[in-house]
Write a protein that holds these residues in place. Structure first.
Motif, PDB file in Angstrom:
ATOM      1  N   ARG A 163      -6.687   3.398  -8.253  1.00  0.00           N
ATOM      2  CA  ARG A 163      -5.519   2.645  -8.699  1.00  0.00           C
ATOM      3  C   ARG A 163      -5.220   1.441  -7.794  1.00  0.00           C
ATOM      4  N   HIS A 164      -5.780   1.457  -6.580  1.00  0.00           N
ATOM      5  CA  HIS A 164      -5.457   0.381  -5.636  1.00  0.00           C
ATOM      6  C   HIS A 164      -6.677  -0.283  -5.003  1.00  0.00           C
ATOM      7  N   ALA A 165      -7.877   0.133  -5.399  1.00  0.00           N
ATOM      8  CA  ALA A 165      -9.084  -0.427  -4.794  1.00  0.00           C
ATOM      9  C   ALA A 165      -9.221  -1.925  -5.034  1.00  0.00           C
ATOM     10  N   HIS A 166      -8.670  -2.393  -6.149  1.00  0.00           N
ATOM     11  CA  HIS A 166      -8.774  -3.822  -6.475  1.00  0.00           C
ATOM     12  C   HIS A 166      -7.835  -4.691  -5.640  1.00  0.00           C
ATOM     13  N   GLU A 167      -6.877  -4.067  -4.962  1.00  0.00           N
ATOM     14  CA  GLU A 167      -5.807  -4.844  -4.335  1.00  0.00           C
ATOM     15  C   GLU A 167      -6.189  -5.460  -2.991  1.00  0.00           C
ATOM     16  N   TRP A 168      -7.448  -5.321  -2.602  1.00  0.00           N
ATOM     17  CA  TRP A 168      -7.900  -6.068  -1.431  1.00  0.00           C
ATOM     18  C   TRP A 168      -7.738  -7.569  -1.680  1.00  0.00           C
ATOM     19  N   THR A 169      -7.742  -7.955  -2.965  1.00  0.00           N
ATOM     20  CA  THR A 169      -7.600  -9.372  -3.287  1.00  0.00           C
ATOM     21  C   THR A 169      -6.200  -9.900  -2.960  1.00  0.00           C
ATOM     22  N   THR A 170      -5.211  -9.006  -2.932  1.00  0.00           N
ATOM     23  CA  THR A 170      -3.864  -9.438  -2.521  1.00  0.00           C
ATOM     24  C   THR A 170      -3.897  -9.963  -1.092  1.00  0.00           C
ATOM     25  N   PHE A 171      -4.626  -9.286  -0.223  1.00  0.00           N
ATOM     26  CA  PHE A 171      -4.747  -9.720   1.171  1.00  0.00           C
ATOM     27  C   PHE A 171      -5.534 -11.022   1.256  1.00  0.00           C
ATOM     28  N   ARG A 172      -6.542 -11.145   0.406  1.00  0.00           N
ATOM     29  CA  ARG A 172      -7.320 -12.390   0.378  1.00  0.00           C
ATOM     30  C   ARG A 172      -6.459 -13.568  -0.103  1.00  0.00           C
ATOM     31  N   ASP A 173      -5.755 -13.332  -1.194  1.00  0.00           N
ATOM     32  CA  ASP A 173      -4.999 -14.422  -1.801  1.00  0.00           C
ATOM     33  C   ASP A 173      -3.740 -14.788  -1.017  1.00  0.00           C
ATOM     34  N   ARG A 174      -3.233 -13.848  -0.217  1.00  0.00           N
ATOM     35  CA  ARG A 174      -2.010 -14.110   0.545  1.00  0.00           C
ATOM     36  C   ARG A 174      -2.287 -14.100   2.051  1.00  0.00           C
ATOM     37  N   LYS A 175      -3.503 -14.477   2.388  1.00  0.00           N
ATOM     38  CA  LYS A 175      -3.936 -14.491   3.785  1.00  0.00           C
ATOM     39  C   LYS A 175      -2.970 -15.272   4.681  1.00  0.00           C
ATOM     40  N   ALA A 176      -2.441 -16.378   4.178  1.00  0.00           N
ATOM     41  CA  ALA A 176      -1.556 -17.219   4.982  1.00  0.00           C
ATOM     42  C   ALA A 176      -0.273 -16.500   5.363  1.00  0.00           C
ATOM     43  N   GLU A 177       0.063 -15.418   4.639  1.00  0.00           N
ATOM     44  CA  GLU A 177       1.292 -14.673   4.913  1.00  0.00           C
ATOM     45  C   GLU A 177       1.071 -13.491   5.846  1.00  0.00           C
ATOM     46  N   ILE A 178      -0.173 -13.272   6.255  1.00  0.00           N
ATOM     47  CA  ILE A 178      -0.463 -12.192   7.197  1.00  0.00           C
ATOM     48  C   ILE A 178      -0.245 -12.726   8.615  1.00  0.00           C
ATOM     49  N   PRO A 179       0.725 -12.186   9.347  1.00  0.00           N
ATOM     50  CA  PRO A 179       0.968 -12.674  10.710  1.00  0.00           C
ATOM     51  C   PRO A 179      -0.298 -12.606  11.563  1.00  0.00           C
ATOM     52  N   ASP A 180      -0.450 -13.579  12.457  1.00  0.00           N
ATOM     53  CA  ASP A 180      -1.668 -13.671  13.260  1.00  0.00           C
ATOM     54  C   ASP A 180      -1.893 -12.457  14.146  1.00  0.00           C
ATOM     55  N   ASP A 181      -0.820 -11.711  14.444  1.00  0.00           N
ATOM     56  CA  ASP A 181      -0.963 -10.561  15.340  1.00  0.00           C
ATOM     57  C   ASP A 181      -1.178  -9.249  14.586  1.00  0.00           C
ATOM     58  N   LYS A 182      -1.246  -9.287  13.262  1.00  0.00           N
ATOM     59  CA  LYS A 182      -1.430  -8.062  12.479  1.00  0.00           C
ATOM     60  C   LYS A 182      -2.911  -7.668  12.443  1.00  0.00           C
ATOM     61  N   VAL A 183      -3.156  -6.373  12.609  1.00  0.00           N
ATOM     62  CA  VAL A 183      -4.489  -5.790  12.445  1.00  0.00           C
ATOM     63  C   VAL A 183      -4.470  -4.957  11.176  1.00  0.00           C
ATOM     64  N   LEU A 184      -5.420  -5.170  10.292  1.00  0.00           N
ATOM     65  CA  LEU A 184      -5.479  -4.454   9.028  1.00  0.00           C
ATOM     66  C   LEU A 184      -6.300  -3.168   9.196  1.00  0.00           C
ATOM     67  N   VAL A 185      -5.757  -2.062   8.693  1.00  0.00           N
ATOM     68  CA  VAL A 185      -6.450  -0.776   8.750  1.00  0.00           C
ATOM     69  C   VAL A 185      -6.563  -0.239   7.315  1.00  0.00           C
ATOM     70  N   PRO A 186      -7.491  -0.774   6.538  1.00  0.00           N
ATOM     71  CA  PRO A 186      -7.639  -0.329   5.155  1.00  0.00           C
ATOM     72  C   PRO A 186      -8.212   1.081   5.074  1.00  0.00           C
ATOM     73  N   GLY A 187      -7.768   1.819   4.064  1.00  0.00           N
ATOM     74  CA  GLY A 187      -8.351   3.129   3.815  1.00  0.00           C
ATOM     75  C   GLY A 187      -9.696   2.957   3.131  1.00  0.00           C
ATOM     76  N   VAL A 188     -10.758   3.275   3.828  1.00  0.00           N
ATOM     77  CA  VAL A 188     -12.104   3.069   3.271  1.00  0.00           C
ATOM     78  C   VAL A 188     -12.751   4.381   2.847  1.00  0.00           C
ATOM     79  N   VAL A 189     -11.997   5.498   2.970  1.00  0.00           N
ATOM     80  CA  VAL A 189     -12.387   6.765   2.347  1.00  0.00           C
ATOM     81  C   VAL A 189     -11.147   7.341   1.663  1.00  0.00           C
ATOM     82  N   ASP A 190     -11.349   7.961   0.516  1.00  0.00           N
ATOM     83  CA  ASP A 190     -10.266   8.557  -0.256  1.00  0.00           C
ATOM     84  C   ASP A 190      -9.909   9.923   0.340  1.00  0.00           C
ATOM     85  N   THR A 191      -8.675  10.359   0.125  1.00  0.00           N
ATOM     86  CA  THR A 191      -8.235  11.631   0.700  1.00  0.00           C
ATOM     87  C   THR A 191      -7.780  12.631  -0.364  1.00  0.00           C
TER      88      THR A 191
END
Length: 377
Positions: free
Chosen positions: A282-310
């Motif tokens: 349901r959310h795997a496609h939403e990596w594009t939100t981070f791509r498209d809104r890259k300018a809104e990601i603060p420079d000090d933020k580290v992204l920790v995407p879930g790369v395995v399902d639980t």
């Protein structure tokens, strides 16, 4: 070639011995406190060992001693009694036959969810210090440098332990923020990173606030973040992790609010690390939100995407894990990405969709995928 660090959301499968002790306490049955404490120490040691074996760089105690990531506060703070209403997520209500099947199969966890019926105050940090000492001891034994400990956010407490005392949601959140502040500070003061679990920023949209529009809900979520940031006012931002999720259950999830709607709310948290779901369908496609809104990601933020399902027992192929990591490397760079899991593997004691051995196999696949992504970067 870059080193991609690995971590996860926090909770891990508990042994039956641990579960039995936790539910003896939960159900107010007699148990030996010294034996309880010894069981937790032993289990945390083993949990850290297994994380190291799976290649996890930033480990947790697996939330071993807690009944759940949110309701544990009823045992450590005053002001809770009675029972809160159960609100099934809206997507499950849309499919009543599936909801019934979950209930019939034992697919919903059983645990106490009292209401707030009095002033919320800490009973002291003794239980927390036991958890901290267990984790630090296990880290030292197994040669781990970085660890984190989970804590409930004011907002998620208000979601599961509903207010029947304070005059408004704002007043309840403020009281929770004041009460939790010392817990947050204690974790960091003892050399661990602090993770705030914040499913209230997404899950509560289709669980508690179904009568609101998305925009109205975002205003509520922003209020939750304001309370959280107040509680973190004396905690260094670079020691804070925040996890957002839509509910750690296999289900339709067709009522989930979009990441795009809560993106600004998540970025406004006083945190260095943001953990979020990107593996479930349901959310795997939403990596594009981070791509498209890259300018809104603060420079000090580290992204920790879930790369395995639980929520499933598929063990992801390391190549797929690497591909998921590389998407985010392309957005913020390899030095601002840590490989994580969608959610926890032991959200509630004695309950979990993923077999314990498979959970660690998934973490091993996560680590293998991170190594592949590091070679490619």
């Amino acid at each position: 070639m870059a080193k991609i660090l690995t971590s996860h959301v926090g909770s891990l499968p508990r042994t039956q011995k641990v579960v039995d002790f936790i539910f003896a306490r939960e159900n107010e049955k007699p148990y030996d406190q010294a034996a309880f404490d010894a069981a937790m120490t032993e289990a945390v040691d083993e949990t850290v060992r297994k994380q190291v074996e799976a290649g996890v760089d930033i480990v947790s105690d697996g939330e071993t001693s807690k009944i759940s990531y949110a309701t544990y506060v009823k045992d450590r703070y005053t002001g809770f009694s009675g029972d809160s209403e159960r609100n099934a997520p809206a997507d499950l209500k849309m499919f009543p036959s599936f909801l019934q099947r979950l209930a019939d199969d034992g697919g919903t966890p059983q645990y106490a969810r009292p209401k707030c019926t009095g002033e919320v105050r800490s009973k002291g940090q003794d239980e927390l210090m036991k958890d901290i000492n267990n984790l630090k001891s296990a880290m030292a034994k197994h040669g781990v440098e970085r660890g984190f400990m989970n804590a409930a956010s004011p907002g998620v407490i208000s979601l599961f332990l509903q207010n029947d005392f304070y005059g408004s949601r704002e007043a309840y959140l403020a009281a929770l923020a004041d009460a939790m502040k010392a817990e947050y500070e204690t974790i960091v003061a003892n050399g661990l990173d602090l993770q705030l679990d914040c499913p209230d920023l997404a899950l509560s949209r289709h669980m508690l606030f179904t009568d609101l529009s998305d925009d109205e809900f975002v205003k509520v979520a922003d209020m939750h973040v304001e309370a959280l940031n107040h509680a973190l006012s004396d905690v260094p931002q670079d020691r804070v992790r925040v996890h957002i999720c839509w509910g750690n259950y296999e289900g339709p999830h067709c009522c989930d609010i979009a990441m795009d709607k809560v993106f600004s709310t998540l970025m406004a948290t006083k945190s260095r690390y943001v953990l979020f779901e990107t593996s479930n369908p349901r959310h795997a496609h939403e990596w594009t939100t981070f791509r498209d809104r890259k300018a809104e990601i603060p420079d000090d933020k580290v992204l920790v995407p879930g790369v395995v399902d639980t929520t499933t027992n598929f063990v992801e192929h390391p190549e797929l894990v690497a591909q998921r990591i590389e998407r985010f490397e392309g957005i913020v760079g390899a030095d601002r990405v840590i490989a994580g899991s969608d959610c926890g593997f032991g959200t509630f004691a004695g309950f979990g969709a993923v077999d314990p051995d498979i959970a660690y196999a998934k973490l091993a696949a996560l680590s293998e995928g991170a190594a592949l992504a590091g070679k490619n970067s």
